[in-house]
Design a protein around this motif. Structure first.
Motif, PDB file in Angstrom:
ATOM      1  N   LEU A   1     -11.499   2.898   2.662  1.00 58.65           N
ATOM      2  CA  LEU A   1     -10.734   1.467   2.875  1.00 58.65           C
ATOM      3  C   LEU A   1      -9.821   1.517   1.896  1.00 58.65           C
ATOM      4  N   HIS A   2      -8.460   1.203   2.616  1.00 52.96           N
ATOM      5  CA  HIS A   2      -7.531   1.091   1.392  1.00 52.96           C
ATOM      6  C   HIS A   2      -6.764  -0.027   1.656  1.00 52.96           C
ATOM      7  N   LEU A   3      -6.484  -1.044   0.716  1.00 59.80           N
ATOM      8  CA  LEU A   3      -5.736  -2.345   0.880  1.00 59.80           C
ATOM      9  C   LEU A   3      -5.145  -2.447  -0.186  1.00 59.80           C
ATOM     10  N   ASP A   4      -4.331  -1.397  -0.884  1.00 55.88           N
ATOM     11  CA  ASP A   4      -3.483  -1.455  -1.881  1.00 55.88           C
ATOM     12  C   ASP A   4      -1.994  -2.169  -1.486  1.00 55.88           C
ATOM     13  N   ASP A   5      -1.543  -2.728  -2.647  1.00 55.45           N
ATOM     14  CA  ASP A   5      -0.233  -3.364  -2.466  1.00 55.45           C
ATOM     15  C   ASP A   5      -0.327  -4.694  -1.399  1.00 55.45           C
TER      16      ASP A   5
ATOM     17  N   HIS B   1     -11.475   5.801   8.627  1.00 59.14           N
ATOM     18  CA  HIS B   1     -10.714   5.625   7.712  1.00 59.14           C
ATOM     19  C   HIS B   1      -9.799   4.408   8.140  1.00 59.14           C
ATOM     20  N   ILE B   2      -9.586   3.333   7.393  1.00 56.84           N
ATOM     21  CA  ILE B   2      -8.490   2.482   7.424  1.00 56.84           C
ATOM     22  C   ILE B   2      -7.647   2.259   6.214  1.00 56.84           C
ATOM     23  N   ARG B   3      -6.174   2.122   6.522  1.00 54.55           N
ATOM     24  CA  ARG B   3      -5.123   1.798   5.636  1.00 54.55           C
ATOM     25  C   ARG B   3      -4.493   0.506   6.132  1.00 54.55           C
ATOM     26  N   ILE B   4      -4.685  -0.375   5.394  1.00 50.61           N
ATOM     27  CA  ILE B   4      -3.950  -1.560   5.675  1.00 50.61           C
ATOM     28  C   ILE B   4      -3.069  -2.063   4.407  1.00 50.61           C
ATOM     29  N   ALA B   5      -2.267  -1.061   3.813  1.00 46.05           N
ATOM     30  CA  ALA B   5      -1.530  -1.302   2.648  1.00 46.05           C
ATOM     31  C   ALA B   5      -0.244  -2.023   2.810  1.00 46.05           C
ATOM     32  N   ASP B   6       0.221  -2.702   1.790  1.00 44.21           N
ATOM     33  CA  ASP B   6       1.683  -3.097   1.956  1.00 44.21           C
ATOM     34  C   ASP B   6       1.797  -4.130   3.028  1.00 44.21           C
ATOM     35  N   ALA B   7       0.812  -5.089   3.241  1.00 39.39           N
ATOM     36  CA  ALA B   7       0.737  -6.211   4.125  1.00 39.39           C
ATOM     37  C   ALA B   7       0.612  -7.480   3.512  1.00 39.39           C
ATOM     38  N   LYS B   8      -0.007  -8.466   4.160  1.00 36.66           N
ATOM     39  CA  LYS B   8       0.034  -9.952   3.626  1.00 36.66           C
ATOM     40  C   LYS B   8      -1.253 -10.358   3.498  1.00 36.66           C
TER      41      LYS B   8
ATOM     42  N   ASP C   1     -21.647   2.230   3.841  1.00 39.70           N
ATOM     43  CA  ASP C   1     -21.431   3.835   3.636  1.00 39.70           C
ATOM     44  C   ASP C   1     -20.074   4.199   2.952  1.00 39.70           C
ATOM     45  N   LEU C   2     -19.515   3.160   2.546  1.00 40.23           N
ATOM     46  CA  LEU C   2     -18.084   3.296   2.100  1.00 40.23           C
ATOM     47  C   LEU C   2     -18.190   4.211   0.899  1.00 40.23           C
ATOM     48  N   GLN C   3     -16.995   4.991   0.661  1.00 39.30           N
ATOM     49  CA  GLN C   3     -17.120   6.071  -0.385  1.00 39.30           C
ATOM     50  C   GLN C   3     -15.813   6.099  -1.010  1.00 39.30           C
ATOM     51  N   ARG C   4     -14.705   5.598  -0.209  1.00 34.49           N
ATOM     52  CA  ARG C   4     -13.452   5.369  -1.072  1.00 34.49           C
ATOM     53  C   ARG C   4     -12.895   3.962  -0.850  1.00 34.49           C
ATOM     54  N   LEU C   5     -12.480   3.341  -2.115  1.00 31.13           N
ATOM     55  CA  LEU C   5     -12.035   1.928  -1.989  1.00 31.13           C
ATOM     56  C   LEU C   5     -10.637   1.844  -2.634  1.00 31.13           C
ATOM     57  N   GLY C   6      -9.706   1.241  -2.145  1.00 33.25           N
ATOM     58  CA  GLY C   6      -8.363   1.156  -2.650  1.00 33.25           C
ATOM     59  C   GLY C   6      -7.913  -0.314  -2.756  1.00 33.25           C
ATOM     60  N   LEU C   7      -8.024  -0.669  -4.012  1.00 35.01           N
ATOM     61  CA  LEU C   7      -7.233  -2.139  -4.061  1.00 35.01           C
ATOM     62  C   LEU C   7      -6.442  -2.180  -5.229  1.00 35.01           C
ATOM     63  N   GLY C   8      -5.593  -1.101  -5.309  1.00 30.58           N
ATOM     64  CA  GLY C   8      -4.708  -1.294  -6.359  1.00 30.58           C
ATOM     65  C   GLY C   8      -3.437  -1.941  -6.130  1.00 30.58           C
ATOM     66  N   ASN C   9      -2.835  -2.274  -7.243  1.00 30.98           N
ATOM     67  CA  ASN C   9      -1.636  -3.164  -7.044  1.00 30.98           C
ATOM     68  C   ASN C   9      -1.513  -4.465  -6.215  1.00 30.98           C
ATOM     69  N   ASN C  10      -2.724  -5.192  -6.536  1.00 30.01           N
ATOM     70  CA  ASN C  10      -3.118  -6.482  -5.946  1.00 30.01           C
ATOM     71  C   ASN C  10      -2.798  -7.366  -7.035  1.00 30.01           C
TER      72      ASN C  10
ATOM     73  N   HIS D   1     -10.186   2.287  -6.807  1.00 29.09           N
ATOM     74  CA  HIS D   1      -8.786   2.088  -7.238  1.00 29.09           C
ATOM     75  C   HIS D   1      -8.545   0.594  -7.686  1.00 29.09           C
ATOM     76  N   LEU D   2      -8.547   0.074  -9.209  1.00 32.48           N
ATOM     77  CA  LEU D   2      -8.488  -1.333  -9.150  1.00 32.48           C
ATOM     78  C   LEU D   2      -7.134  -1.426 -10.154  1.00 32.48           C
ATOM     79  N   GLU D   3      -6.437  -0.246 -10.231  1.00 33.09           N
ATOM     80  CA  GLU D   3      -5.446  -0.312 -11.002  1.00 33.09           C
ATOM     81  C   GLU D   3      -4.068  -1.416 -10.694  1.00 33.09           C
ATOM     82  N   ARG D   4      -2.999  -1.787 -11.848  1.00 34.73           N
ATOM     83  CA  ARG D   4      -2.091  -2.633 -11.572  1.00 34.73           C
ATOM     84  C   ARG D   4      -2.678  -4.006 -10.928  1.00 34.73           C
ATOM     85  N   ASN D   5      -3.492  -4.627 -11.491  1.00 34.18           N
ATOM     86  CA  ASN D   5      -4.132  -5.921 -11.086  1.00 34.18           C
ATOM     87  C   ASN D   5      -4.282  -6.747 -12.429  1.00 34.18           C
TER      88      ASN D   5
END
Length: 378
Positions: free
Chosen positions: A242-246, A220-227, A262-271, A291-295
């Motif tokens: 893998l969560h890369l939201d914001d 599980h890796i979350r690098i949200a609200d970065a650059k 093997d990825l089961q959850r992908l977060g790309l919201g708010n990009n 998650h592809l909301e707010r794109n």
């Protein structure tokens, strides 16, 4: 007269209390901790050890451990847990019991972790240092705690990943710091790192060294609200989430997910994603939630019908104007390919004409409640 005398004597003896022998005196002396003599000398009087609180350490031959372990001043210690939060501490306290399993130091003013701050704490399992003012951690600070499994360093001022992290670490949270780079071999030898939380750090794609995760197992890796401006390609291939939201990701390319089979959850919201390249989602055939909301998507991402296990897809707050009859589900003759029905599809806040949607477009949805539509408002 003599008979009466002997009768009274027998009654007096029968009513007398039991004699306090040497054994009972020894037990009383040990409980009061006011003697350091052996049991053979317990009948001797010692004027120096006659107080309730002796001035020197008593000898307890039957108890080779400390019955009353020390606890740092102001902290609370029980069940091998030491709570020292919200005390205004400026450094790690001393006198921490050696058998401590969990150490809570959050919400203090600690600026530095020194080399010997955790010396002797070989049983330490969890360490909480959230919300301090940490800027420096000595490279050898974690060497005395090889069994450490949970390390929380969020809301501090660290600029890099601490060196020589314990190999047994299963969870590292370094959210909201000043980390700009994940250096080479930052997680070397860590084969059980289940969770890595690095959100709210000024980290961009160039700041992730290609060899940073070499030989590392992370789920599980979350690098949200970065650059981040694109999906990182050097993360561990073992990822399940893998969560890369914001972030500032603008496109999803064909090569982005090739490592993460093997990825089961992908977060790309708010990009700022405008396009998902055809075939890119085929590289994550086991994905269950996207998650592809707010794109800024203009159409439903291609390849969704081929994802047999996909159950949740969030597409609300985009620029989607049209939904085709086969955008979500396999063709009618190939419906058996779908292993799991959709439990949630969100399309609200898109400029799509919902009254023109064909019911067959959602033939593989679990129930009408699983579909979230709504009016588009600018």
């Amino acid at each position: 007269m003599k008979e009466l005398f002997f009768l009274l004597l027998l009654l007096a003896l029968g009513a007398a209390k039991p004699f306090s022998g040497p054994a009972s005196l020894a037990l009383k002396n040990m409980m009061l901790q006011d003697t350091d003599e052996d049991d053979d000398d317990e009948d001797e009087d010692d004027e120096d050890d006659n107080s309730l609180f002796p001035t020197r350490q008593p000898i307890m031959p039957f108890f080779p451990f400390d019955l009353f372990p020390s606890c740092p001043f102001g902290c609370q210690c029980y069940s091998r847990v030491v709570h020292c939060s919200d005390l205004g501490l400026t450094s790690v306290p001393s006198n921490i019991p050696f058998d401590t399993r969990m150490m809570d130091l959050q919400n203090n003013r600690i600026k530095e972790i020194k080399e010997n701050d955790f010396r002797g704490l070989t049983s330490l399992y969890g360490l909480i240092l959230n919300n301090n003012k940490l800027t420096k951690i000595h490279p050898k600070a974690f060497l005395p705690v090889p069994k450490l499994r949970r390390l929380y360093l969020s809301h501090n001022l660290l600029t890099e990943i601490p060196a020589n992290l314990p190999k047994a670490l299963a969870e590292l949270r370094i959210h909201d710091n000043k980390v700009k780079k994940i250096q080479k071999e930052a997680f070397k030898g860590m084969t059980a790192l289940h969770v890595l939380e690095m959100s709210a750090n000024p980290l961009d794609n160039d700041g992730i060294d290609p060899a940073a995760f070499e030989g590392v197992t992370v789920f599980h890796i979350r690098i949200a609200d970065a650059k981040l401006t694109s999906v990182p390609k050097g993360l561990p291939s073992s990822l399940l989430e893998l969560h890369l939201d914001d972030n500032k990701i603008s496109t999803v390319e064909l090569e982005d997910f090739k490592r993460y089979k093997d990825l089961q959850r992908l977060g790309l919201g708010n990009n700022k994603i405008k396009d998902v390249e055809n075939g890119s989602l085929a590289n994550i055939p086991r994905v269950r939630e996207i998650h592809l909301e707010r794109n800024k998507l203009r159409k439903v991402p291609p390849g969704l019908p081929d994802l047999k296990y996909l159950q949740i897809i969030f597409l609300h707050h985009n620029n989607i104007t049209k939904v085709g009859v086969n955008d979500f589900c396999p063709l009618a003759g190939a419906a058996r390919k779908k292993k799991s029905l959709y439990s949630a599809i969100s399309l609200f806040n898109n400029p799509v004409k919902y009254w023109e949607l064909q019911p067959a477009a959602f033939r593989c949805v679990l129930s009408p409640l699983s579909l979230q539509l709504g009016n588009f408002r600018k």
